[in-house]
Design a protein around this motif. Structure first.
Motif, mmCIF file in Angstrom:
data_model
loop_
_atom_site.group_PDB
_atom_site.id
_atom_site.type_symbol
_atom_site.label_atom_id
_atom_site.label_comp_id
_atom_site.label_asym_id
_atom_site.label_seq_id
_atom_site.Cartn_x
_atom_site.Cartn_y
_atom_site.Cartn_z
ATOM 1 N N THR A 96 0.840 -1.202 0.000
ATOM 2 C CA THR A 96 0.000 0.000 0.000
ATOM 3 C C THR A 96 0.874 1.250 0.000
ATOM 4 O O THR A 96 0.597 2.209 -0.731
ATOM 5 C CB THR A 96 -0.948 -0.007 1.220
ATOM 6 O OG1 THR A 96 -1.783 -1.174 1.137
ATOM 7 C CG2 THR A 96 -1.818 1.234 1.253
ATOM 8 N N THR A 97 1.925 1.203 0.777
ATOM 9 C CA THR A 97 2.865 2.326 0.776
ATOM 10 C C THR A 97 3.485 2.496 -0.605
ATOM 11 O O THR A 97 3.554 3.610 -1.136
ATOM 12 C CB THR A 97 3.964 2.118 1.837
ATOM 13 O OG1 THR A 97 3.342 1.981 3.118
ATOM 14 C CG2 THR A 97 4.933 3.284 1.861
ATOM 15 N N TYR B 270 0.793 4.023 -3.027
ATOM 16 C CA TYR B 270 0.086 5.276 -2.762
ATOM 17 C C TYR B 270 0.880 6.369 -2.060
ATOM 18 O O TYR B 270 0.391 7.489 -1.948
ATOM 19 C CB TYR B 270 -1.184 4.991 -1.937
ATOM 20 C CG TYR B 270 -2.149 4.084 -2.660
ATOM 21 C CD1 TYR B 270 -2.935 4.566 -3.703
ATOM 22 C CD2 TYR B 270 -2.265 2.748 -2.318
ATOM 23 C CE1 TYR B 270 -3.806 3.737 -4.384
ATOM 24 C CE2 TYR B 270 -3.133 1.907 -2.989
ATOM 25 C CZ TYR B 270 -3.904 2.407 -4.025
ATOM 26 O OH TYR B 270 -4.756 1.578 -4.695
ATOM 27 N N TRP B 271 2.086 6.115 -1.575
ATOM 28 C CA TRP B 271 2.825 7.138 -0.829
ATOM 29 C C TRP B 271 3.025 8.409 -1.638
ATOM 30 O O TRP B 271 2.984 9.516 -1.114
ATOM 31 C CB TRP B 271 4.198 6.609 -0.368
ATOM 32 C CG TRP B 271 5.152 6.408 -1.512
ATOM 33 C CD1 TRP B 271 5.292 5.283 -2.262
ATOM 34 C CD2 TRP B 271 6.046 7.362 -2.062
ATOM 35 N NE1 TRP B 271 6.232 5.470 -3.242
ATOM 36 C CE2 TRP B 271 6.713 6.744 -3.142
ATOM 37 C CE3 TRP B 271 6.366 8.687 -1.763
ATOM 38 C CZ2 TRP B 271 7.672 7.406 -3.903
ATOM 39 C CZ3 TRP B 271 7.315 9.344 -2.528
ATOM 40 C CH2 TRP B 271 7.969 8.706 -3.578
ATOM 41 N N HIS B 272 3.231 8.245 -2.922
ATOM 42 C CA HIS B 272 3.592 9.362 -3.797
ATOM 43 C C HIS B 272 2.444 10.320 -4.092
ATOM 44 O O HIS B 272 2.662 11.399 -4.641
ATOM 45 C CB HIS B 272 4.156 8.831 -5.114
ATOM 46 C CG HIS B 272 3.202 7.947 -5.841
ATOM 47 N ND1 HIS B 272 2.277 8.434 -6.729
ATOM 48 C CD2 HIS B 272 3.021 6.609 -5.771
ATOM 49 C CE1 HIS B 272 1.557 7.420 -7.187
ATOM 50 N NE2 HIS B 272 1.986 6.305 -6.628
ATOM 51 N N LYS C 269 1.002 12.193 -2.190
ATOM 52 C CA LYS C 269 1.257 13.434 -1.469
ATOM 53 C C LYS C 269 2.438 14.204 -2.060
ATOM 54 O O LYS C 269 2.728 15.311 -1.633
ATOM 55 C CB LYS C 269 1.534 13.134 0.004
ATOM 56 C CG LYS C 269 0.279 12.732 0.766
ATOM 57 C CD LYS C 269 0.579 12.416 2.203
ATOM 58 C CE LYS C 269 0.871 13.639 3.015
ATOM 59 N NZ LYS C 269 0.923 13.370 4.469
ATOM 60 N N TYR C 270 3.124 13.606 -3.035
ATOM 61 C CA TYR C 270 4.323 14.216 -3.616
ATOM 62 C C TYR C 270 4.208 14.276 -5.126
ATOM 63 O O TYR C 270 5.038 13.749 -5.853
ATOM 64 C CB TYR C 270 5.573 13.416 -3.200
ATOM 65 C CG TYR C 270 5.706 13.306 -1.699
ATOM 66 C CD1 TYR C 270 6.218 14.367 -0.956
ATOM 67 C CD2 TYR C 270 5.281 12.160 -1.033
ATOM 68 C CE1 TYR C 270 6.321 14.280 0.424
ATOM 69 C CE2 TYR C 270 5.381 12.068 0.341
ATOM 70 C CZ TYR C 270 5.895 13.125 1.065
ATOM 71 O OH TYR C 270 5.989 13.044 2.428
ATOM 72 N N PHE D 263 -4.380 3.475 5.888
ATOM 73 C CA PHE D 263 -3.419 4.309 5.174
ATOM 74 C C PHE D 263 -4.087 5.559 4.610
ATOM 75 O O PHE D 263 -3.564 6.664 4.743
ATOM 76 C CB PHE D 263 -2.783 3.497 4.039
ATOM 77 C CG PHE D 263 -1.656 4.189 3.354
ATOM 78 C CD1 PHE D 263 -0.360 4.054 3.817
ATOM 79 C CD2 PHE D 263 -1.878 4.967 2.229
ATOM 80 C CE1 PHE D 263 0.704 4.697 3.180
ATOM 81 C CE2 PHE D 263 -0.831 5.609 1.579
ATOM 82 C CZ PHE D 263 0.467 5.477 2.058
ATOM 83 N N ILE E 56 -5.140 7.851 7.712
ATOM 84 C CA ILE E 56 -4.036 8.393 8.515
ATOM 85 C C ILE E 56 -3.020 9.164 7.666
ATOM 86 O O ILE E 56 -2.646 10.287 8.002
ATOM 87 C CB ILE E 56 -3.332 7.253 9.291
ATOM 88 C CG1 ILE E 56 -4.296 6.669 10.325
ATOM 89 C CG2 ILE E 56 -2.045 7.756 9.962
ATOM 90 C CD1 ILE E 56 -3.846 5.357 10.932
ATOM 91 N N TYR E 57 -2.587 8.583 6.555
ATOM 92 C CA TYR E 57 -1.520 9.196 5.761
ATOM 93 C C TYR E 57 -2.054 10.175 4.714
ATOM 94 O O TYR E 57 -1.534 11.282 4.582
ATOM 95 C CB TYR E 57 -0.691 8.104 5.089
ATOM 96 C CG TYR E 57 0.456 8.626 4.257
ATOM 97 C CD1 TYR E 57 1.627 9.064 4.866
ATOM 98 C CD2 TYR E 57 0.371 8.672 2.877
ATOM 99 C CE1 TYR E 57 2.683 9.545 4.104
ATOM 100 C CE2 TYR E 57 1.418 9.152 2.107
ATOM 101 C CZ TYR E 57 2.577 9.588 2.726
ATOM 102 O OH TYR E 57 3.611 10.065 1.973
ATOM 103 N N LEU E 58 -3.080 9.758 3.982
ATOM 104 C CA LEU E 58 -3.605 10.612 2.915
ATOM 105 C C LEU E 58 -4.667 11.595 3.393
ATOM 106 O O LEU E 58 -5.108 12.449 2.634
ATOM 107 C CB LEU E 58 -4.176 9.748 1.780
ATOM 108 C CG LEU E 58 -3.166 8.859 1.049
ATOM 109 C CD1 LEU E 58 -3.884 7.972 0.037
ATOM 110 C CD2 LEU E 58 -2.087 9.686 0.382
ATOM 111 N N LYS E 59 -5.108 11.428 4.637
ATOM 112 C CA LYS E 59 -6.114 12.318 5.242
ATOM 113 C C LYS E 59 -7.443 12.299 4.475
ATOM 114 O O LYS E 59 -8.099 13.315 4.315
ATOM 115 C CB LYS E 59 -5.601 13.755 5.342
ATOM 116 C CG LYS E 59 -4.271 13.900 6.042
ATOM 117 C CD LYS E 59 -4.363 13.544 7.496
ATOM 118 C CE LYS E 59 -3.047 13.857 8.188
ATOM 119 N NZ LYS E 59 -2.668 12.900 9.168
#
Length: 109
Positions: free
Chosen positions: A15-16, A19-21, A23-24, A78, A81-84
């Motif tokens: 998942t990281t 989808y981490w990117h 936000k970038y 995820f 918490i991370y992507l809001k």
């Protein structure tokens, strides 16, 4: 239980990686792909043993079902918490149908 825990851990990595990117968005696509592949490598190192171990207890359909439920669970955490992102009622209804699918797949008919 060991299979589920390993699948949970592997899904944290995947998942990281996927989808981490989000936000970038200013980061170049080639960098995002490279970093995501590096993260995904660890996911494979955990997912493959998880499925091998799980195959002694579950059939392939059951393993895939466990994987999908774990994947959605990890993704919801995820995304919130991370992507809001917010969880909406229609997402919960859809997830409820997936839980119903789990019932049908694991029910011994």
């Amino acid at each position: 239980m060991r299979t589920t825990l390993l699948l949970f851990l592997s899904n944290l990595f995947m998942t990281t990686a996927w989808y981490w990117h989000l936000k970038y968005k200013e980061t170049s696509l080639w960098k995002v792909i490279l970093i995501s592949w590096l993260i995904a490598f660890f996911e494979y190192c955990i997912a493959v043993p998880a499925n091998r171990i799980g195959s002694y207890e579950f059939n392939a359909f059951e393993l895939k079902t466990i994987q999908e439920v774990v994947s959605l669970t990890v993704f919801v955490g995820f995304a919130v918490i991370y992507l809001k992102e917010e969880v909406r009622w229609n997402y919960l209804v859809g997830f409820g149908f997936i839980v119903l699918a789990v019932f049908f797949i694991f029910k011994k008919w």
